[in-house]
Design a protein around this motif. Structure first.
Motif, PDB file in Angstrom:
ATOM      1  N   ILE A 206      -0.355  -9.767   5.347  1.00  0.00           N
ATOM      2  CA  ILE A 206      -0.027  -9.119   4.140  1.00  0.00           C
ATOM      3  C   ILE A 206      -0.303 -10.057   2.991  1.00  0.00           C
ATOM      4  O   ILE A 206      -1.033  -9.749   2.142  1.00  0.00           O
ATOM      5  CB  ILE A 206       1.502  -8.713   4.075  1.00  0.00           C
TER       6      ILE A 206
ATOM      7  N   SER B 223      -1.151   1.089   9.533  1.00  0.00           N
ATOM      8  CA  SER B 223      -0.921   0.895   7.921  1.00  0.00           C
ATOM      9  C   SER B 223      -1.979  -0.012   7.243  1.00  0.00           C
ATOM     10  O   SER B 223      -2.339  -0.066   6.062  1.00  0.00           O
ATOM     11  CB  SER B 223       0.515   0.352   7.765  1.00  0.00           C
ATOM     12  N   LYS B 224      -2.814  -0.723   8.193  1.00  0.00           N
ATOM     13  CA  LYS B 224      -3.950  -1.985   7.534  1.00  0.00           C
ATOM     14  C   LYS B 224      -5.085  -0.771   7.082  1.00  0.00           C
ATOM     15  O   LYS B 224      -6.199  -1.467   6.505  1.00  0.00           O
ATOM     16  CB  LYS B 224      -4.085  -2.740   8.692  1.00  0.00           C
TER      17      LYS B 224
ATOM     18  N   TRP C 116      -4.782  -3.467  -2.853  1.00  0.00           N
ATOM     19  CA  TRP C 116      -3.224  -3.489  -3.114  1.00  0.00           C
ATOM     20  C   TRP C 116      -2.511  -2.603  -2.495  1.00  0.00           C
ATOM     21  O   TRP C 116      -1.392  -2.575  -2.115  1.00  0.00           O
ATOM     22  CB  TRP C 116      -3.196  -3.521  -4.641  1.00  0.00           C
ATOM     23  N   THR C 117      -3.284  -1.359  -2.353  1.00  0.00           N
ATOM     24  CA  THR C 117      -2.597  -0.078  -1.508  1.00  0.00           C
ATOM     25  C   THR C 117      -2.353  -0.426  -0.158  1.00  0.00           C
ATOM     26  O   THR C 117      -1.345  -0.095   0.497  1.00  0.00           O
ATOM     27  CB  THR C 117      -3.312   1.106  -1.885  1.00  0.00           C
TER      28      THR C 117
ATOM     29  N   VAL D 179      -1.784  -3.617   1.013  1.00  0.00           N
ATOM     30  CA  VAL D 179      -0.691  -4.360   0.801  1.00  0.00           C
ATOM     31  C   VAL D 179       0.746  -3.760   0.876  1.00  0.00           C
ATOM     32  O   VAL D 179       1.713  -4.061   1.591  1.00  0.00           O
ATOM     33  CB  VAL D 179      -0.760  -5.468  -0.230  1.00  0.00           C
ATOM     34  N   ALA D 180       0.579  -2.726   0.121  1.00  0.00           N
ATOM     35  CA  ALA D 180       2.031  -1.898   0.027  1.00  0.00           C
ATOM     36  C   ALA D 180       2.208  -1.261   1.165  1.00  0.00           C
ATOM     37  O   ALA D 180       3.415  -1.192   1.828  1.00  0.00           O
ATOM     38  CB  ALA D 180       1.905  -0.983  -1.079  1.00  0.00           C
ATOM     39  N   CYS D 181       1.245  -0.532   1.805  1.00  0.00           N
ATOM     40  CA  CYS D 181       1.384   0.027   3.180  1.00  0.00           C
ATOM     41  C   CYS D 181       1.718  -0.801   4.157  1.00  0.00           C
ATOM     42  O   CYS D 181       2.847  -0.560   4.970  1.00  0.00           O
ATOM     43  CB  CYS D 181      -0.060   0.735   3.604  1.00  0.00           C
TER      44      CYS D 181
ATOM     45  N   ALA E  52      -3.202  -9.725   0.065  1.00  0.00           N
ATOM     46  CA  ALA E  52      -2.579  -9.839  -1.228  1.00  0.00           C
ATOM     47  C   ALA E  52      -3.432 -10.850  -2.091  1.00  0.00           C
ATOM     48  O   ALA E  52      -3.860 -10.552  -3.323  1.00  0.00           O
ATOM     49  CB  ALA E  52      -1.160 -10.288  -1.331  1.00  0.00           C
TER      50      ALA E  52
ATOM     51  N   PHE F 161       3.399  -3.962   3.693  1.00  0.00           N
ATOM     52  CA  PHE F 161       4.853  -4.106   3.631  1.00  0.00           C
ATOM     53  C   PHE F 161       5.849  -2.759   3.905  1.00  0.00           C
ATOM     54  O   PHE F 161       6.812  -3.468   4.704  1.00  0.00           O
ATOM     55  CB  PHE F 161       4.987  -4.399   1.913  1.00  0.00           C
ATOM     56  N   PHE F 162       5.708  -1.866   3.511  1.00  0.00           N
ATOM     57  CA  PHE F 162       6.480  -0.607   3.805  1.00  0.00           C
ATOM     58  C   PHE F 162       6.521  -0.354   5.411  1.00  0.00           C
ATOM     59  O   PHE F 162       7.546   0.254   5.824  1.00  0.00           O
ATOM     60  CB  PHE F 162       6.394   0.469   3.054  1.00  0.00           C
ATOM     61  N   ASN F 163       5.467  -0.888   6.040  1.00  0.00           N
ATOM     62  CA  ASN F 163       5.783  -0.738   7.499  1.00  0.00           C
ATOM     63  C   ASN F 163       5.892  -2.003   8.394  1.00  0.00           C
ATOM     64  O   ASN F 163       5.559  -1.993   9.461  1.00  0.00           O
ATOM     65  CB  ASN F 163       4.396   0.123   8.094  1.00  0.00           C
TER      66      ASN F 163
END
Length: 161
Positions: free
Chosen positions: A10, A101-102, A83-84, A86-88, A14, A90-92
């Motif tokens: 992550i 999610s990568k 960035w999206t 990274v968010a995906c 980022a 992080f949430f997984n």
């Protein structure tokens, strides 16, 4: 160990996203600096090889602006994808779907490699012979960025065990 590996992926993604953000920001805020790069590379006015390769040169400012705008647009897409991603991720982080999610981050990294390898090393360096220019060659920066993106892509694509 698995959480540390996931977090490192992550954070590295980022870092790529932040780098891409800064590139887009600089290209928009200091438009002229890198526009001059596009102009000189495409016009081939600093290669010193006018006789043999002049037919490749593009002297139309509209084409330079379109090419530069396309580069900035691709950089912005890379930024958004990373960035999206990274968010995906992080949430997984604690979920079973972390590897899946990568996807967006992998696409962003791949697009980044394509841009900096193909556009700056291939098209700029080889087609427009920028390697012959002492002042307007983007080959070394293109190589560095493409290599870092590729290494991050390799690491990110590995499944966590």
């Amino acid at each position: 160990m698995i959480i540390a590996t996931k977090l490192s992926k992550i954070f590295l993604t980022a870092a790529v996203a932040l780098f891409s953000t800064l590139v887009v920001f600089n290209n928009l805020m200091d438009y002229q600096s890198n526009y001059l790069y596009v102009q000189h590379v495409m016009s081939m006015d600093t290669t010193g090889n006018h006789a043999q390769a002049e037919w490749r040169a593009i002297h139309d400012p509209m084409v330079w602006k379109i090419a530069y705008s396309l580069i900035i647009a691709v950089e912005a897409i890379i930024t958004l994808l990373c960035w999206t991603g990274v968010a995906c991720m992080f949430f997984n982080l604690h979920g079973e779907n972390f590897h899946e999610s990568k996807c967006l981050a992998l696409l962003g990294l791949t697009l980044g490699i394509m841009l900096w390898f193909l556009a700056f090393m291939g098209i700029s360096g080889e087609w427009f012979l920028a390697w012959q220019s002492r002042s307007w060659s983007g080959i070394q920066p293109g190589f560095r960025v493409a290599t870092l993106f590729f290494l991050t892509l390799l690491y990110l694509s590995q499944e966590e065990r």
